[in-house]
Design a protein around this motif. Structure first.
Motif, PDB file in Angstrom:
ATOM      1  N   VAL A 313      43.817  50.391  33.672  1.00 32.55           N
ATOM      2  CA  VAL A 313      45.170  50.793  33.265  1.00 32.55           C
ATOM      3  C   VAL A 313      46.006  49.560  32.926  1.00 32.55           C
ATOM      4  O   VAL A 313      46.723  49.525  31.922  1.00 32.55           O
ATOM      5  CB  VAL A 313      45.834  51.611  34.390  1.00 32.55           C
ATOM      6  N   LEU A 314      45.905  48.541  33.755  1.00 33.43           N
ATOM      7  CA  LEU A 314      46.644  47.304  33.518  1.00 33.43           C
ATOM      8  C   LEU A 314      46.228  46.653  32.210  1.00 33.43           C
ATOM      9  O   LEU A 314      47.074  46.197  31.418  1.00 33.43           O
ATOM     10  CB  LEU A 314      46.395  46.348  34.682  1.00 33.43           C
ATOM     11  N   ALA A 315      44.926  46.608  31.947  1.00 32.26           N
ATOM     12  CA  ALA A 315      44.416  45.954  30.738  1.00 32.26           C
ATOM     13  C   ALA A 315      44.890  46.648  29.467  1.00 32.26           C
ATOM     14  O   ALA A 315      45.074  46.001  28.431  1.00 32.26           O
ATOM     15  CB  ALA A 315      42.893  45.917  30.778  1.00 32.26           C
ATOM     16  N   LYS A 316      45.120  47.946  29.540  1.00 32.55           N
ATOM     17  CA  LYS A 316      45.465  48.727  28.346  1.00 32.55           C
ATOM     18  C   LYS A 316      46.959  48.914  28.144  1.00 32.55           C
ATOM     19  O   LYS A 316      47.376  49.446  27.112  1.00 32.55           O
ATOM     20  CB  LYS A 316      44.789  50.101  28.413  1.00 32.55           C
ATOM     21  N   ASN A 317      47.776  48.491  29.114  1.00 32.95           N
ATOM     22  CA  ASN A 317      49.207  48.777  29.060  1.00 32.95           C
ATOM     23  C   ASN A 317      50.001  47.482  28.960  1.00 32.95           C
ATOM     24  O   ASN A 317      50.119  46.741  29.930  1.00 32.95           O
ATOM     25  CB  ASN A 317      49.606  49.559  30.319  1.00 32.95           C
ATOM     26  N   PRO A 318      50.589  47.178  27.807  1.00 37.97           N
ATOM     27  CA  PRO A 318      51.306  45.905  27.635  1.00 37.97           C
ATOM     28  C   PRO A 318      52.531  45.785  28.545  1.00 37.97           C
ATOM     29  O   PRO A 318      52.855  44.682  28.990  1.00 37.97           O
ATOM     30  CB  PRO A 318      51.703  45.907  26.157  1.00 37.97           C
ATOM     31  N   GLU A 319      53.206  46.907  28.834  1.00 39.47           N
ATOM     32  CA  GLU A 319      54.371  46.842  29.709  1.00 39.47           C
ATOM     33  C   GLU A 319      53.957  46.447  31.131  1.00 39.47           C
ATOM     34  O   GLU A 319      54.621  45.625  31.782  1.00 39.47           O
ATOM     35  CB  GLU A 319      55.102  48.193  29.734  1.00 39.47           C
ATOM     36  N   LEU A 320      52.865  47.015  31.597  1.00 35.62           N
ATOM     37  CA  LEU A 320      52.387  46.667  32.933  1.00 35.62           C
ATOM     38  C   LEU A 320      51.906  45.225  32.992  1.00 35.62           C
ATOM     39  O   LEU A 320      52.117  44.532  33.996  1.00 35.62           O
ATOM     40  CB  LEU A 320      51.264  47.615  33.354  1.00 35.62           C
ATOM     41  N   ARG A 321      51.262  44.768  31.925  1.00 34.57           N
ATOM     42  CA  ARG A 321      50.797  43.382  31.892  1.00 34.57           C
ATOM     43  C   ARG A 321      51.972  42.412  31.967  1.00 34.57           C
ATOM     44  O   ARG A 321      51.912  41.399  32.672  1.00 34.57           O
ATOM     45  CB  ARG A 321      49.959  43.119  30.638  1.00 34.57           C
ATOM     46  N   GLU A 322      53.030  42.719  31.252  1.00 38.26           N
ATOM     47  CA  GLU A 322      54.204  41.855  31.295  1.00 38.26           C
ATOM     48  C   GLU A 322      54.867  41.913  32.664  1.00 38.26           C
ATOM     49  O   GLU A 322      55.327  40.885  33.193  1.00 38.26           O
ATOM     50  CB  GLU A 322      55.203  42.279  30.215  1.00 38.26           C
ATOM     51  N   GLN A 323      54.902  43.103  33.271  1.00 39.24           N
ATOM     52  CA  GLN A 323      55.471  43.248  34.603  1.00 39.24           C
ATOM     53  C   GLN A 323      54.671  42.429  35.619  1.00 39.24           C
ATOM     54  O   GLN A 323      55.238  41.809  36.512  1.00 39.24           O
ATOM     55  CB  GLN A 323      55.492  44.729  35.003  1.00 39.24           C
ATOM     56  N   LEU A 324      53.358  42.425  35.445  1.00 40.84           N
ATOM     57  CA  LEU A 324      52.508  41.628  36.330  1.00 40.84           C
ATOM     58  C   LEU A 324      52.847  40.141  36.214  1.00 40.84           C
ATOM     59  O   LEU A 324      52.970  39.435  37.226  1.00 40.84           O
ATOM     60  CB  LEU A 324      51.034  41.858  35.984  1.00 40.84           C
ATOM     61  N   LYS A 325      53.011  39.660  34.991  1.00 41.37           N
ATOM     62  CA  LYS A 325      53.287  38.243  34.782  1.00 41.37           C
ATOM     63  C   LYS A 325      54.643  37.840  35.363  1.00 41.37           C
ATOM     64  O   LYS A 325      54.826  36.689  35.776  1.00 41.37           O
ATOM     65  CB  LYS A 325      53.235  37.926  33.289  1.00 41.37           C
TER      66      LYS A 325
END
Length: 473
Positions: A313-325
């Motif tokens: 899910v994280l790999a496919k979702n740009p919003e979540l990836r940015e939130q992670l960073k």
């Protein structure tokens, strides 16, 4: 036993330079290394008065091998010269000791000393060299690194030597951590002085991190840390059971479970992450992949471990990836290779599966996380502290659900006060070692080893914890 430092080819060259410059006699350092090779060869021969074959390349390892052979009292010494040139003083000493140069192996040998390429060698053995090697059926002792194996990564690109033993000098190379082609690895001290290492090798079946396991007199069910498990679904209920149950077995920490069923009576259930009580760390993702849940947990201040479907899910979702960073709290990603590639591609980083250490460090640095890249040799890094490579000691953990067990186990440790004391890399290293030890224990039977399962690995967490944490508690 304890962690062992790993060194790159460049670090080895830099450590050799002052010793080479200070030599009082020609080939002094080479002869010192050769003496250690000869000692290792004698051990492998075990008193056999047989025939020795040296495969001598054009570099320093070829010289080491030739000089080493001159110290062996055997029936015959033969050498095949594998390069366009040879270290002439070593060859002269070899011939003076009765050694004979041959064009190809002749008959049977008691031992082969592999000095074809050294730590600077790259790529596979050439076809003619591989053909010569194929004619030999004898134990192989490799000098420094089995020829055809990349010293900095352990990668191979075709034909290479598979050694029964590899002897190296003053410290391990990265290949010794990753390549089974090295066989048994022996380190001999020849006086090289290395800088502080940037990576360390641990063995789950040999090493320990002693801890006081018994709760303190003042502890209660909350003080050891509370872990929240957000795992499992209607489609994959077993993932939640394995993950949450592993957390119960791992530490005295209280376990909260997000779901409608209760995997174990010790576990406290909650209908959603929004309705859970106090938590010191979260585990998200085994058998579960709701983007809204993950977004909620990424926004919370507690440490968070993300695994399995959560990583997809994280790999496919740009919003979540940015939130992670942007996240400040400790975050641990625990991908297997396939999930790792998804993540790397999602963050638009280069994919390099030949160098697990560099690739994992790049992902950790880019995301501000601690990455545990799963495998028989598991890489754990946050790109700031030294990286740890855990050799699990066996491959029994390669069974469905084993990763779910590791998530719950590691998540429980993240909830403890040891996170502040150890840091994420050492703490997750501890969890990986316990998991590897538990997998080996789970495969044991009264009659020997047999296939195991995630449930049996789960049941072995407690004795594995006692073994890895030593006798401190």
């Amino acid at each position: 036993m304890s962690m062992r430092p790993l060194y790159t080819v460049q670090q080895v060259r830099e450590a050799e330079a002052p010793l080479l410059a200070a030599q009082e006699t020609p080939d002094e350092l080479m002869r010192k290394a050769a003496h250690q090779v000869a000692l290792a060869a004698r051990q492998m021969l075990g008193g056999t008065f047989g025939r020795i074959l040296v495969l001598a390349g054009s570099g320093g390892n070829g010289g080491d091998a030739l000089y080493a052979a001159t110290e062996l009292k055997v029936a015959s010494l033969e050498a095949v010269l594998m390069g366009g040139r040879v270290h002439q003083p070593a060859l002269a000493a070899f011939e003076a000791a009765g050694g004979v140069v041959v064009e190809k192996p002749l008959g049977e040998y008691s031992l082969v000393i592999d000095g074809i390429t050294g730590i600077g060698g790259t790529g596979a053995l050439r076809d003619w060299a591989a053909g010569i090697l194929a004619e030999v059926d004898a134990p192989i002792l490799s000098v420094d690194i089995p020829s055809g194996v990349d010293a900095d990564t352990g990668a191979t690109h075709g034909a290479h030597v598979r050694a029964q033993r590899t002897i190296t000098f003053s410290g391990l190379r990265y290949a010794h951590a990753f390549s089974s082609a090295c066989g048994e690895v022996q380190v001999a001290d020849i006086g090289l002085d290395f800088p502080p290492a940037k990576a360390f090798l641990w063995n789950a079946l040999q090493d320990s991190i002693p801890l006081q396991l018994e709760p303190r007199e003042s502890d209660d069910k909350y003080s050891g840390g509370v872990v929240g498990i957000c795992a499992g679904s209607e489609q994959y209920p077993g993932a939640g059971v394995l993950c949450a149950s592993a957390a119960v077995h791992a530490t005295p920490s209280m376990v909260r479970f997000i779901g409608t069923s209760v995997p174990m009576p010790e576990i406290v259930p909650h209908p959603s992450v929004w309705e859970a009580g106090r938590v010191q760390a979260w585990v998200y993702g085994p058998g579960r992949g709701d983007a809204d849940e993950l977004a909620e947990l990424l926004g919370r201040p507690e440490p968070l471990l993300i695994d399995a479907t959560g990583l997809t899910v994280l790999a496919k979702n740009p919003e979540l990836r940015e939130q992670l960073k942007q996240r400040q709290a400790a975050t641990v990603l625990t991908p297997h290779v396939g999930e790792f590639v998804q993540l790397v591609e999602g963050f638009k980083l280069p994919v390099n599966l030949e160098n697990w250490v560099v690739s994992a460090e790049q992902l950790a640095a880019h995301t501000g996380t601690t990455v545990l890249l799963k495998g028989r040799r598991t890489v754990i890094t946050n790109a700031q502290d030294p990286t740890n490579i855990v050799d699990l000691g066996s491959s029994w953990a390669a069974t469905p659900g084993s990763g779910d067990v590791l998530s719950g186990l590691a998540g429980a440790w993240l909830a403890t006060p040891y996170l502040a004391e150890f840091g994420s890399v050492k703490l997750i290293t501890l969890a990986a070692m316990i998991h590897g030890q538990a997998a080996e224990m789970a495969a044991r039977t009264a009659y020997g080893y047999a296939p195991t399962s995630a449930s049996l690995i789960l049941d072995a967490i407690r004795p594995a914890t006692a073994r890895v944490c030593g006798f401190a508690g």
